[in-house]
Design a protein around this motif. Structure first.
Motif, short mmCIF file in Angstrom:
data_model
loop_
_atom_site.label_atom_id
_atom_site.label_comp_id
_atom_site.label_asym_id
_atom_site.label_seq_id
_atom_site.Cartn_x
_atom_site.Cartn_y
_atom_site.Cartn_z
N GLY A 245 27.63 -11.32 -0.12
CA GLY A 245 26.99 -10.26 -0.89
C GLY A 245 25.75 -9.69 -0.24
O GLY A 245 25.29 -8.59 -0.60
N ALA A 246 25.19 -10.40 0.74
CA ALA A 246 23.99 -9.91 1.43
C ALA A 246 24.35 -8.67 2.26
O ALA A 246 25.42 -8.60 2.87
CB ALA A 246 23.40 -10.99 2.32
N VAL A 247 23.45 -7.70 2.30
CA VAL A 247 23.71 -6.46 3.03
C VAL A 247 22.38 -5.86 3.46
O VAL A 247 21.36 -5.99 2.77
CB VAL A 247 24.51 -5.46 2.16
N ARG A 248 22.38 -5.20 4.61
CA ARG A 248 21.20 -4.45 5.05
C ARG A 248 21.64 -3.37 6.02
O ARG A 248 22.55 -3.59 6.83
CB ARG A 248 20.18 -5.36 5.72
N THR A 249 20.99 -2.24 5.92
CA THR A 249 21.20 -1.14 6.85
C THR A 249 19.92 -0.92 7.66
O THR A 249 18.84 -0.77 7.08
CB THR A 249 21.57 0.16 6.11
N LEU A 250 20.04 -0.93 8.96
CA LEU A 250 18.94 -0.61 9.87
C LEU A 250 19.45 0.42 10.87
O LEU A 250 20.40 0.15 11.61
CB LEU A 250 18.44 -1.85 10.60
N ASP A 251 18.83 1.58 10.86
CA ASP A 251 19.24 2.67 11.76
C ASP A 251 20.73 2.95 11.60
O ASP A 251 21.17 3.25 10.48
CB ASP A 251 18.86 2.32 13.20
N ALA A 252 21.52 2.82 12.66
CA ALA A 252 22.93 3.19 12.57
C ALA A 252 23.83 2.09 12.03
O ALA A 252 25.02 2.32 11.79
CB ALA A 252 23.43 3.60 13.96
N LEU A 253 23.30 0.89 11.83
CA LEU A 253 24.14 -0.27 11.52
C LEU A 253 23.93 -0.78 10.10
O LEU A 253 22.79 -0.99 9.67
CB LEU A 253 23.85 -1.40 12.51
N THR A 254 25.05 -1.02 9.42
CA THR A 254 25.07 -1.75 8.15
C THR A 254 25.84 -3.04 8.36
O THR A 254 26.96 -3.02 8.88
CB THR A 254 25.73 -0.93 7.03
N VAL A 255 25.26 -4.15 7.97
CA VAL A 255 25.94 -5.45 8.03
C VAL A 255 26.15 -5.94 6.60
O VAL A 255 25.20 -5.98 5.81
CB VAL A 255 25.12 -6.48 8.83
N ARG A 256 27.36 -6.30 6.28
CA ARG A 256 27.71 -6.87 4.98
C ARG A 256 28.30 -8.26 5.19
O ARG A 256 29.19 -8.44 6.03
CB ARG A 256 28.71 -6.00 4.23
N VAL A 257 27.84 -9.22 4.41
CA VAL A 257 28.37 -10.58 4.45
C VAL A 257 29.42 -10.72 3.36
O VAL A 257 29.13 -10.46 2.18
CB VAL A 257 27.26 -11.62 4.28
N LEU A 258 30.62 -11.12 3.75
CA LEU A 258 31.74 -11.24 2.81
C LEU A 258 31.97 -12.71 2.46
O LEU A 258 31.68 -13.60 3.26
CB LEU A 258 33.02 -10.69 3.44
N PRO A 259 32.51 -12.98 1.30
CA PRO A 259 32.97 -14.34 1.02
C PRO A 259 34.20 -14.64 1.86
O PRO A 259 34.89 -13.72 2.32
CB PRO A 259 33.33 -14.28 -0.47
N PHE A 260 34.45 -15.93 2.10
CA PHE A 260 35.72 -16.29 2.72
C PHE A 260 36.84 -15.89 1.76
O PHE A 260 36.73 -16.09 0.55
CB PHE A 260 35.78 -17.79 3.02
N VAL A 261 37.89 -15.33 2.29
CA VAL A 261 38.97 -14.81 1.45
C VAL A 261 40.27 -15.53 1.79
O VAL A 261 40.42 -16.10 2.87
CB VAL A 261 39.15 -13.29 1.66
N PRO A 262 41.23 -15.52 0.87
CA PRO A 262 42.55 -16.08 1.18
C PRO A 262 43.18 -15.38 2.38
O PRO A 262 42.81 -14.26 2.74
CB PRO A 262 43.36 -15.82 -0.11
N GLN A 263 44.17 -16.04 2.96
CA GLN A 263 44.75 -15.52 4.20
C GLN A 263 45.29 -14.10 4.07
O GLN A 263 45.11 -13.28 4.97
CB GLN A 263 45.86 -16.46 4.68
N ASP A 264 45.96 -13.79 2.96
CA ASP A 264 46.54 -12.46 2.82
C ASP A 264 45.46 -11.39 2.78
O ASP A 264 45.64 -10.27 3.30
CB ASP A 264 47.41 -12.39 1.56
N ASP A 265 44.31 -11.69 2.17
CA ASP A 265 43.22 -10.73 2.14
C ASP A 265 42.55 -10.61 3.51
O ASP A 265 42.05 -9.54 3.87
CB ASP A 265 42.18 -11.13 1.10
N TYR A 266 42.54 -11.70 4.27
CA TYR A 266 41.99 -11.59 5.62
C TYR A 266 42.85 -10.66 6.47
O TYR A 266 42.34 -9.86 7.26
CB TYR A 266 41.89 -12.96 6.29
N ASP A 267 44.17 -10.72 6.28
CA ASP A 267 45.04 -9.77 6.97
C ASP A 267 44.64 -8.33 6.63
O ASP A 267 44.54 -7.47 7.51
CB ASP A 267 46.50 -10.00 6.57
N ARG A 268 44.41 -8.07 5.34
CA ARG A 268 44.04 -6.71 4.92
C ARG A 268 42.70 -6.29 5.52
O ARG A 268 42.51 -5.11 5.83
CB ARG A 268 44.01 -6.63 3.39
#
Length: 388
Positions: A245-268
């Protein structure tokens, strides 16, 4: 060995988790596919249920035995007890030369007929694999066969479940579905217009340098990274702990931290991104089926043997009708510490970005080539069922 005609084939997979999610990721995909597509009664023995639960949330880490997706899951606690011959499956797979409990091996030797015993090896593009695939090794009065996944018709191929390619095509052809999928992680409509990159790597990758190049590059970038990956570098960028859920935008870059997801969602996630950084073996294979440009962070080995494996793959993959894709080869080696680069990521990323159409075309051609080799689960089962 002859298989009983009056019941489903039984199969046991033994998995010791070394690379936190790669080992169990491969074994879980294989187990599910064998059960769902081939009707095999699968028992998966795994020593680390905590890692397993990260990719399969329904796993209860307190249980010694449970069912998940039709597969029997057993907590492997280095059982030294006595097993009966009736406990032994028709097919026994040890993943990456893990040591099956001695009591189970003794029961395998007593079982009539004896089971098909396979050592499922790690994935490599090195040429020697073709000569070792299906080789025999006498053990405890039985014959064990080595079975190698790989990239040619002289190997076992890659893990790929039926319908995967069609599901990918449908998802990638539906911008609304992609936006809805990423929206659950907080991705906004504005961020959807950025170049989207997923980041999954080992701790020693030069992540801080990569993020800095994106931040100052001028092109809007969205980096999606699972919780716990590159924790220090991502936390430094965000200015806080890199929790889901952590997120920050600095200049051109936005970084979002995702939870670990089940395998099928990782494919998506791989399907929805424009570029993917992957690691180990499981996400490495899934990136190939995603049909998008990617860079592989290979599991490190002593004496830099992993650099040999990396270059063997690049010699096959980073090559199209116009020759070597230099940007991909150079960035891959730099990411893995196999070579230096004058400007580092400040020079490597713009070159990759310029070659994105070429790499996308190569990814599609590679997919078609891999499809011709069949799929690992089907190839393995066909071999195991051969008369001995």
């Amino acid at each position: 060995m002859p298989f009983p005609a009056d019941r489903a084939t039984s199969l046991a997979i033994f998995c010791k988790v070394v690379d936190n999610y790669g080992d169990i990721g491969i074994c879980w995909r294989l187990a599910r596919q064998l059960q769902l597509e081939h009707g095999v009664r699968v028992t998966l023995w795994v020593d680390d249920l905590v890692s397993f639960k990260r990719i399969c949330p329904e796993i209860d880490v307190e249980l010694d035995a449970q069912k998940a997706a039709g597969v029997t899951v057993r907590h492997w606690r280095d059982q030294e007890g006595v097993f009966a011959a009736s406990d032994v499956a028709d097919i026994v797979i040890e993943f990456f030369a893990c040591d099956i409990p001695p009591g189970y091996i003794a029961a395998m030797a007593q079982r009539q007929p004896q089971p098909a015993w396979l050592n499922l090896e790690g994935l490599t593009a090195e040429e020697w694999v073709e000569g070792c695939h299906k080789l025999t090794s006498p053990r405890h009065g039985m014959i064990k066969h080595f079975f190698f996944p790989g990239f040619t018709g002289k190997t076992g191929g890659l893990l790929r479940e039926a319908g995967l390619e069609e599901r990918r095509r449908q998802f990638q052809a539906d911008p609304v579905a992609m936006q809805a999928f990423l929206a659950q992680f907080g991705v906004t409509a504005q961020e959807m217009a950025a170049t989207k990159v997923s980041l999954f790597c080992y701790p020693h990758a030069p992540v801080a340098e990569l993020l800095a190049s994106w931040q100052g590059g001028g092109e809007p970038m969205l980096c999606l990274v699972p919780e716990g990956v590159a924790f220090d570098a991502v936390g430094s960028f965000i200015g806080a702990d890199a929790v889901a859920g952590a997120v920050r935008t600095l200049d051109a870059l936005t970084v979002r931290v995702l939870p670990f997801v089940p395998q099928d969602d990782y494919d998506r996630l791989l399907w929805a991104c424009d570029f993917n950084f992957v690691r180990g073996e499981d996400s490495f294979v899934r990136a190939q089926w995603a049909g998008k440009p990617f860079i592989w962070h290979i599991y490190p080995q002593d004496e830099n043997l992993h650099h040999v494996k990396l270059r063997a793959f690049l010699q096959r993959y980073a090559l199209d009708a116009d020759g070597v894709i230099d940007s991909l080869a150079g960035a891959s080696e730099y990411w893995n510490g196999a070579s230096a680069a004058g400007q580092g990521w400040l020079g490597l990323w713009p070159a990759l970005r310029a070659d994105m159409p070429r790499m996308t075309a190569r990814a599609g051609a590679w997919q078609r080539q891999m499809l011709d080799n069949g799929d690992l689960a089907g190839n393995l089962l066909s071999f195991a069922r051969l008369p001995r």
